[in-house]
Design an enzyme around this catalytic site. Structure first.
Site, PDB file in Angstrom:
ATOM      1  N   GLU A  22      -8.917 -17.815  28.944  1.00 34.11           N
ATOM      2  CA  GLU A  22      -9.050 -17.008  28.572  1.00 34.11           C
ATOM      3  C   GLU A  22     -10.845 -17.825  29.177  1.00 34.11           C
ATOM      4  O   GLU A  22     -11.928 -16.885  29.001  1.00 34.11           O
ATOM      5  CB  GLU A  22      -9.696 -18.196  26.902  1.00 34.11           C
ATOM      6  CG  GLU A  22     -10.111 -17.560  25.729  1.00 34.11           C
ATOM      7  CD  GLU A  22      -8.790 -16.346  25.768  1.00 34.11           C
ATOM      8  OE1 GLU A  22      -9.739 -15.282  24.733  1.00 34.11           O
ATOM      9  OE2 GLU A  22      -7.681 -16.788  26.110  1.00 34.11           O
ATOM     10  N   HIS A  67      -8.362 -10.826  31.546  1.00 30.50           N
ATOM     11  CA  HIS A  67      -6.390 -11.539  31.141  1.00 30.50           C
ATOM     12  C   HIS A  67      -5.894 -11.169  32.142  1.00 30.50           C
ATOM     13  O   HIS A  67      -5.118 -12.130  33.874  1.00 30.50           O
ATOM     14  CB  HIS A  67      -6.046 -11.645  29.823  1.00 30.50           C
ATOM     15  CG  HIS A  67      -6.145 -12.988  29.354  1.00 30.50           C
ATOM     16  ND1 HIS A  67      -6.187 -13.896  29.267  1.00 30.50           N
ATOM     17  CD2 HIS A  67      -6.902 -12.385  27.801  1.00 30.50           C
ATOM     18  CE1 HIS A  67      -7.109 -14.674  28.205  1.00 30.50           C
ATOM     19  NE2 HIS A  67      -7.217 -13.530  27.129  1.00 30.50           N
ATOM     20  N   HIS A 122     -11.860  -7.699  27.783  1.00 34.13           N
ATOM     21  CA  HIS A 122     -11.551  -9.154  27.797  1.00 34.13           C
ATOM     22  C   HIS A 122     -10.227  -9.207  27.966  1.00 34.13           C
ATOM     23  O   HIS A 122      -9.507 -10.040  29.094  1.00 34.13           O
ATOM     24  CB  HIS A 122     -11.118  -9.265  26.558  1.00 34.13           C
ATOM     25  CG  HIS A 122     -10.934 -10.794  26.202  1.00 34.13           C
ATOM     26  ND1 HIS A 122     -11.562 -11.363  25.479  1.00 34.13           N
ATOM     27  CD2 HIS A 122      -9.762 -11.182  25.507  1.00 34.13           C
ATOM     28  CE1 HIS A 122     -11.321 -12.998  26.025  1.00 34.13           C
ATOM     29  NE2 HIS A 122      -9.916 -12.382  25.625  1.00 34.13           N
ATOM     30  N   GLU A 123      -9.319  -8.359  27.726  1.00 37.18           N
ATOM     31  CA  GLU A 123      -7.720  -7.931  28.382  1.00 37.18           C
ATOM     32  C   GLU A 123      -7.301  -7.360  29.984  1.00 37.18           C
ATOM     33  O   GLU A 123      -6.936  -8.562  30.370  1.00 37.18           O
ATOM     34  CB  GLU A 123      -6.816  -6.956  27.168  1.00 37.18           C
ATOM     35  CG  GLU A 123      -6.482  -7.740  25.795  1.00 37.18           C
ATOM     36  CD  GLU A 123      -6.815  -8.938  25.523  1.00 37.18           C
ATOM     37  OE1 GLU A 123      -5.896  -9.336  26.735  1.00 37.18           O
ATOM     38  OE2 GLU A 123      -6.778  -9.974  24.661  1.00 37.18           O
TER      39      GLU A 123
HETATM   40 ZN    ZN Z   1      -8.081 -13.837  25.158  1.00 36.19          ZN
END
Ligand code: ZN
Length: 499
Positions: A292, A266, A262-263
């Site tokens: 997101e 980003h 997830h990170e």
């Molecule tokens: Zn996030």
């Protein structure tokens, strides 16, 4: 480059340098700073934010911004920077500097009070602080509201331009109408999904090694980024040569695996921003929701896809032999996609996630526009969990105190998490028409997918807003039905639902 813009540039550079300094302090606060540093660091952050205010909100800058708006010789990137600056000036121009600085200090302190209250499971300790923060935010939104604009709409616009309560009511209406019954069907399907193997005694070293591998596998570049540990994983972006992610290690293997992906999602976004734009007012992701959408795209649409694991599952088994040696790929993939109502948003599966966000949206709306008081908040929170997810928090930690956002004054932020999932689903269905998505993953060619996203989304930074990006990439305005379809297809198959 335009001469008028040339004159403005040094001011923008100073503003960006101050922003970077603040971001670095925030990063440090969550990762390496000693526990006692908090109060004095809050003071530094307050002063830096006052300096930022002063650099941007001064007559000379306003004059130059005006001249730039009237200059037809600006490049597209320069024009966009002036547009962002003008919005920032409008925002800051409404707020007295002392109040702005006082709020920055308060928000930093409030986050610490929240952390302590959470640790002690004591909402009353945090409540007065939260009241103050809400007071400030309502006051600021009131200063900034234009022509009868609602305060909560002003806040929402900061995170996701183009998504007012009117649009969100419709979006969350669809979520409520479709996802709540889908979850009920999943719960009563009688299909059991095994995930016991994801819990165990995993060492930090084991998790770190695989975390680094996964981050790199999806495109995180360790020569332009670092990975540290924090209580809650997050990403900090200084410029496209320095993007930092954090992770956490615990006894739930899937939590550390997927939060890294997830990170990294980003970070891939920020690393992909054009050199021409980085370190400028438009040198970051288009919006919170678009950000997101990318992190959740990597985490869920890519990372929880069976094909993603085909080339690397053997490596994962080797990294965690006690837990995974006897667990085949299919069992593993089913396990990491299990849907089960829980109390904690950040631990939620894809299906229940948007319901956590729906609850926060309804509460924020009531706090800002309605007459819900801070005192009533814990009770109403629990009632909504019972209504939408069928479970009720017994503690504040697992209830209203779980998220940091409100303590920092971030009202209007939560909806972007659910919007991100919805943007991601819309992009996914479009991309499947353009490429053999599953085939690429199965061959270990994540970079083809990543490059598509970079070319169509990442490199543009804030040149376009999220609705424009969706329209340009998919040929269609935002359409929440793709998200509903995605969840129905995915969970319908996993839980063998009919229809
Ligand atoms: Zn996030």
């Amino acid at each position: 480059m335009s001469k008028t813009f040339d004159a403005l540039k040094p001011y923008l550079d100073r503003a960006m340098a101050l922003k970077a300094a603040m971001a670095l302090f925030e990063w440090d606060n969550e990762t390496l700073a000693p526990k006692e540093a908090g109060r004095l660091t809050s003071k530094v952050i307050g002063i830096l934010s006052g300096e930022y205010f002063g650099v941007v909100n001064q007559d000379k800058v306003k004059e130059l911004a005006k001249a730039c708006r009237e200059d037809s010789g600006l490049t597209q990137a320069e024009k966009a920077q002036v547009r962002e600056l003008s919005e920032e000036l409008e925002k800051l121009g409404c707020i007295p500097r002392e109040e702005y600085q006082e709020f920055a200090r308060l928000a930093s302190e409030s986050a610490r009070v929240w952390a302590k209250a959470k640790e002690k499971d004591d909402f009353d300790e945090f409540a007065p602080m939260l009241e103050k923060v809400i007071g400030f935010q309502k006051k600021f939104a009131g200063y900034r509201a234009k022509d009868g604009q609602k305060k909560y709409d002003v806040m929402l616009n900061d995170y996701e331009p183009g998504f007012s309560m009117e649009v969100l009511d419709e979006f969350f209406g669809a979520v409520k109408q479709e996802i709540v019954p889908l979850l009920t069907a999943v719960k009563s399907s009688g299909v059991m999904v095994r995930d016991d193997f994801l819990t165990g005694e995993f060492t930090d070293e084991q998790q770190e090694r695989i975390g680094r591998f996964l981050a790199e596998y999806v495109g995180f570049d360790f020569s332009r980024g670092v990975m540290a540990v924090s209580a809650h994983p997050f990403t900090t972006n200084l410029h496209n040569k320095d993007v930092r992610i954090t992770t956490h290690y615990n006894q739930n293997l899937d939590s550390s695996l997927f939060s890294v992906i997830h990170e990294a999602g980003h970070a891939v976004y920020e690393l992909g921003i054009d050199d021409e734009l980085t370190q400028t007012f438009v040198g970051e992701g288009a919006s919170m929701g678009m950000h997101e959408s990318q992190s959740r795209f990597f985490e869920n649409i890519i990372g929880r896809n069976r094909n993603f694991w085909i080339p690397i599952y053997g490596k994962l088994q080797q990294a965690f032999p006690e837990a995974l040696t006897d667990i085949g790929l299919d069992l593993f993939v089913r396990g990491v996609n299990k849907a089960e109502p829980g109390l904690i948003r950040t631990e939620a599966d894809e299906l229940t996630y948007s319901l956590h966000v729906l609850i926060r949206y309804e509460l924020e709306k009531e706090l800002i526009e309605g007459d819900l008081t801070v005192k009533e908040l814990p009770g109403v929170w629990a009632d909504k969990y019972e209504e939408y997810l069928g479970i009720r928090p017994e503690t504040m930690k697992e209830g209203v105190l779980q998220d940091i956002h409100w303590s920092q004054g971030s009202f209007g932020y939560f909806p972007s998490y659910a919007l991100g999932s919805a943007f991601g689903a819309q992009l996914y269905y479009h991309m499947k028409k353009e490429m053999d998505f599953d085939g690429l993953l199965a061959e270990g060619k994540v970079e083809v997918i990543r490059e598509y996203l970079r070319e169509h989304i990442h490199k543009h930074g804030k040149l376009k807003d999220s609705r424009r990006i969706l329209k340009d990439v998919t040929g269609e305005d935002f359409n929440p039905q793709y998200y509903v379809r995605y969840l129905k297809e995915k969970y319908g198959e996993l839980y063998r639902l009919k229809g």
